[in-house]
Design an enzyme around this catalytic site. Structure first.
Site, PDB file in Angstrom:
ATOM      1  N   SER A  40       0.802  -1.228   0.000  1.00 36.42           N
ATOM      2  CA  SER A  40       0.000   0.000   0.000  1.00 36.42           C
ATOM      3  C   SER A  40       0.833   1.274   0.000  1.00 36.42           C
ATOM      4  O   SER A  40       0.353   2.322  -0.405  1.00 36.42           O
ATOM      5  CB  SER A  40      -0.935   0.002   1.204  1.00 36.42           C
ATOM      6  OG  SER A  40      -0.193  -0.142   2.395  1.00 36.42           O
ATOM      7  N   ASP A 323      -3.348   8.018   7.951  1.00 32.14           N
ATOM      8  CA  ASP A 323      -4.337   7.157   8.599  1.00 32.14           C
ATOM      9  C   ASP A 323      -3.596   6.288   9.614  1.00 32.14           C
ATOM     10  O   ASP A 323      -2.460   6.605   9.968  1.00 32.14           O
ATOM     11  CB  ASP A 323      -5.152   6.353   7.571  1.00 32.14           C
ATOM     12  CG  ASP A 323      -4.298   5.367   6.787  1.00 32.14           C
ATOM     13  OD1 ASP A 323      -3.131   5.118   7.172  1.00 32.14           O
ATOM     14  OD2 ASP A 323      -4.795   4.834   5.774  1.00 32.14           O
ATOM     15  N   HIS A 326      -0.502   4.687   7.355  1.00 30.21           N
ATOM     16  CA  HIS A 326       0.240   5.298   6.251  1.00 30.21           C
ATOM     17  C   HIS A 326       0.624   6.747   6.526  1.00 30.21           C
ATOM     18  O   HIS A 326      -0.168   7.505   7.070  1.00 30.21           O
ATOM     19  CB  HIS A 326      -0.606   5.226   4.969  1.00 30.21           C
ATOM     20  CG  HIS A 326      -1.051   3.840   4.641  1.00 30.21           C
ATOM     21  ND1 HIS A 326      -2.322   3.388   4.892  1.00 30.21           N
ATOM     22  CD2 HIS A 326      -0.371   2.795   4.115  1.00 30.21           C
ATOM     23  CE1 HIS A 326      -2.414   2.115   4.533  1.00 30.21           C
ATOM     24  NE2 HIS A 326      -1.247   1.728   4.061  1.00 30.21           N
TER      25      HIS A 326
END
Ligand SMILES: *[C@@H]1O[C@H](CO)[C@@H](O)[C@H](O)[C@H]1NC(C)=O
Ligand SMILES: *[C@@H]1O[C@H](CO)[C@@H](O)[C@H](O)[C@H]1NC(C)=O
Ligand SMILES: *[C@@H]1O[C@H](CO)[C@@H](O)[C@H](O)[C@H]1NC(C)=O
Length: 359
Positions: A40, A323, A326
């Site tokens: 991600s 978040d 991340h």
């Protein structure tokens, strides 16, 4: 101590970087092509059509990105976006999910949120494109490039000059080893044995990438996973620390193994260059000194998920985390800049990306 001149120096670096990025770079990029594999931290939209919780093509993700929400796990640019800009590309590397036609000659992004070195990592989140599947997708691209350029040897000559970055392994911890209720790995392996098993599998995967033409490879070390808001929420900070130290200790074993692997690969494959980007060390920078005010909670969602349509914090450049997992674009700018051009000898080993690009 955060000295004032250190702050000024950093502001100068950032201003220089921002003005370079805004004015675009003159002429051709420093490499003609850039391929990206990873999780991600590098994904630019490959999960959008998958059935998974690891999918973020909705606001407030992308709130600071020119195209809005794209599937990037960030408010704005990711580290690989920043690297692409610093290399002089005038557009971001397209995700494999949508890349078509001759644009693939300039590079493709295969990264997938939730994915790991091990096939099962991230299955708690749903579908994801594991490292092994990303390599299959890359092989699909290679055969398309063979067709476009007319021969295997023309394709190989082209690929040999491309930059590759690979950032994988976080989910083998976050969404595997650190979830004892869902995965058996922490009972089967000590942290040392687990790191060794991961490196062994990663080694095979990198050799596959080499086998399909990659010669300039920058491998991202794992960051301080034990400082992520989600891990702080689950395990609590260690006494006298802002982070979960046992997690960071486990992650460092992986990074140490990766550095040895890189030495080995450089010895055994002398026509290729592998380099290590030390995001663990870069992430250890005291961000408070650079204007960041919150480093233990996400700008969106705090220690919990950043949900669709939730209202994020106002000033994204004061938060280290976007978040619960991340980093913000503000942090990614620092990380991307230091990966591209080392600012301390430990940032990259043996060379930084700007040097790798010129080989
Ligand atoms: C980081 O910098 C801030 C402000 O400059 C300082 O107050 C703090 O003690 C530093 N933290 C560490 C862990 O060095
Ligand atoms: C490099 O070569 C040595 C000697 O042949 C071998 O033992 C080692 O496993 C190789 N390492 C890698 C990563 O291929
Ligand atoms: C956002 O935070 C940065 C760093 O603390 C600060 O320099 C800037 O003035 C803030 N911007 C706004 C609009 O508050």
């Amino acid at each position: 101590m955060a000295s004032t001149h250190q702050k000024i120096w950093w502001s100068t670096v950032l201003l220089f970087l921002l003005s370079n990025l805004q004015h675009g770079t003159l002429g051709d990029p420093q490499v003609s092509c850039y391929f990206i594999l990873g999780d991600s931290l590098s994904d630019s939209g490959n999960n959008n059509a998958l059935s998974t919780l690891a999918k973020v093509n909705y606001l407030p993700y992308g709130i600071d990105f020119p195209q809005g929400p794209t599937g990037r796990f960030c408010n704005g640019r990711t580290v690989v976006d920043v690297i692409a800009e610093l290399l002089g590309f005038n557009s971001f590397v397209p995700p494999f999910a949508t890349a078509e036609g001759e644009v693939i000659l300039k590079g493709v992004n295969y990264a997938s949120g939730g994915s790991g070195i091990r096939d099962e990592s991230g299955q708690n989140l749903g579908d994801r494109i594991s490292m092994n599947e990303q390599l299959e997708n890359y092989q699909t691209t290679v055969s398309q490039i063979n067709d476009i350029l007319g021969s295997d040897s023309a394709a190989a000559t082209h690929l040999n000059k491309c930059l590759f970055t690979v950032g994988i392994g976080s989910n083998d911890y976050i969404n595997n080893y650190l979830m004892p209720d869902l995965y058996p790995t922490s009972r089967l392996y000590t942290p040392d044995q687990y790191a060794e098993a991961l490196i062994e599998q990663y080694s095979q995967q990198l050799k596959t990438l080499y086998g399909y033409g990659a010669r300039k490879l920058a491998l991202f070390g794992l960051g301080l996973i034990g400082c992520a808001p989600t891990e702080l929420a689950s395990f609590g900070p260690s006494p006298g620390s802002n982070c979960v130290d046992t997690i960071n200790d486990a992650v460092r074993l992986f990074n140490t193994g990766l550095v040895s692997l890189i030495d080995d690969l450089n010895k055994n494959f002398s026509d290729a260059k592998f380099t290590y980007i030390n995001f663990y060390e870069i992430g250890s920078t005291n961000l408070t000194a650079f204007g960041f005010k919150v480093t233990n909670m996400g700008c969106c969602g705090g220690q919990n998920a950043c949900l669709r349509s939730s209202t994020p914090c106002q000033n994204r450049s004061e938060y280290a985390f976007w978040d619960q997992f991340h980093s913000t674009e503000a942090v990614n700018l620092i990380f991307g800049q230091r990966a591209y051009k080392s600012q301390t000898p430990s940032d990259a080993y043996p060379i930084d990306i700007s040097t790798l690009a010129q080989l």
